[in-house]
Design an enzyme around this catalytic site. Sequence first.
Site, PDB file in Angstrom:
ATOM      1  N   ASP A   1       0.864  -1.178   0.000  1.00 17.02           N
ATOM      2  CA  ASP A   1       0.000   0.000   0.000  1.00 17.02           C
ATOM      3  C   ASP A   1       0.899   1.226   0.000  1.00 17.02           C
ATOM      4  OD1 ASP A   1      -2.091   1.731   0.132  1.00 17.02           O
ATOM      5  OD2 ASP A   1      -2.897   1.029   2.038  1.00 17.02           O
TER       6      ASP A   1
ATOM      7  N   ASP B   1      -2.723   2.246  -6.166  1.00 17.80           N
ATOM      8  CA  ASP B   1      -1.632   2.261  -5.196  1.00 17.80           C
ATOM      9  C   ASP B   1      -1.637   1.066  -4.249  1.00 17.80           C
ATOM     10  OD1 ASP B   1      -4.000   3.101  -3.994  1.00 17.80           O
ATOM     11  OD2 ASP B   1      -2.964   4.322  -2.514  1.00 17.80           O
ATOM     12  N   GLU B   2      -2.338   0.011  -4.588  1.00 23.25           N
ATOM     13  CA  GLU B   2      -2.506  -1.086  -3.643  1.00 23.25           C
ATOM     14  C   GLU B   2      -2.636  -2.406  -4.403  1.00 23.25           C
ATOM     15  OE1 GLU B   2      -5.551  -2.190   0.048  1.00 23.25           O
ATOM     16  OE2 GLU B   2      -5.949  -0.464  -1.248  1.00 23.25           O
TER      17      GLU B   2
END
Length: 480
Positions: free
Chosen positions: A11, A105-106
């Site tokens: 993350d 983003d993860e």
Amino acid sequence: MRAAPTILHLDMDAFYASVEQASKPSLRGKAVIVGGLGPRGVVATASYEARRFGVHSAMPTAQARRLCPNGAYLIPRFSLYRQVSDIVMALLRELSPLVEPLSLDEAFVDLEAGGVAFDSRTARATGERLRADIRAATGLSGSVGLAGSKMLAKVASEEAKPAGLLLIEPGTERELLAPMSVRTLPGVGPATGEHLRRAGITTVGELAEAGEDELVRMLGRAHGVGLYRMALGLDDRPVVAERDAKSVSVEDTFDVDLHDRVRIRNEVQRLADRCVQRLRGSGHSGRTIVLKVRRYDFSTLTRSETLRGPTDDPAVVREAAARLLEGVDTTGGVRLLGVGVTGLADYTQEDLFAQSLAAEPDGAEGAGEAAGAAGAGGNGESGAAAAPVEASGARVAAEQPGEPEPAPERRWPAGSDVRHAVYGPGWVQGSGVGRVTVRFEQPGSGPGRVRTFRVDDPELEPSDPLPLVGDGEQGPAGAA
């Protein structure tokens, strides 16, 4: 559950805000809030410096400004975020063929499937190497969680924030989870959390002690059984490499309610073009066109129309969206509009003309017979909306002979990229009363100088973002 912590969850830390700080040297270490800047805007991401003031994502921007009046408030730059995300995801795919992105983003990664980790030692070494590679490639930090299941890996990455790594050894799951809030578990939102609190259950340990039968009685079988298993640290879900997209959509919330029907039609056509761009970018076509309208009183209407075959043609999507709009009463004003496409496929129906004529309304959600009253031009080019037509058939005033309309005033949203013929690349700090203020700096430079120009200065132009690492240019901005 695995016997080794070989599921990794990455993350990125305050992703949008961190990208802005990396690309704008004067904002490093300062409060940065990214999101909608109008009176109805919402915070997308806040930097850790801004979070100290109580600012968080999904908060109204107006409230964030009261909590953090001296923060830098910037529009999102999704094209740059996607570029950075592509770099990060490429690094993850070097580790394993099983990468499950959850957002820009993860992502989850199955390290065992990639042959890079089989035990705690090799998993930790892989996680540390990944964090270093991300820092070298993007200049940004990410937090890594390692565990024997997806749920625990995600819990670990959250506990590791910011810029850390946490490995949960198999066999220690219940001990680690027990003191944590029930809100830590996926599926426990505010409503469920409050329901559990009223029953005296506030921690994961108390959730486990309550037992499966009690949780089923309180929450129903599906939710109760699932929460009980998670409270015990049990999660057998595999990492899935491909997550099929179910729909593609775009929407805009307006600072002031729209009342003018022609303006509403224009906005719908613009949204249709943006939706098709995103649809093509994902390599899909779609069969069902969806229009979303949120009215002045917050009532939200959706209308859909199913075509005879999938399409990624902007003219077809515009025409369908226009037909759907004809069936919606916008008299009181519109605060939000959206256009989406569902029923996605990897191919496109060739007979686009036939499908646009033979659309099948979806029952009561269909648009009725007023097809094409605000029709598109049919030129088939993305981004080229046709001139709107009034119900009487008369073109808008811009096509009438007479004095030419003055050019619209150029808008310079805070945070957007610009380039000046003399001073080079920079970004907009703010604009108003006919002036725009620009800070001339770039990734890799020191904080740059600020200069103010007229909004119509011919030497100032919008620009594409510069890369965060590597190919940035050192020109006048670095020496300013």
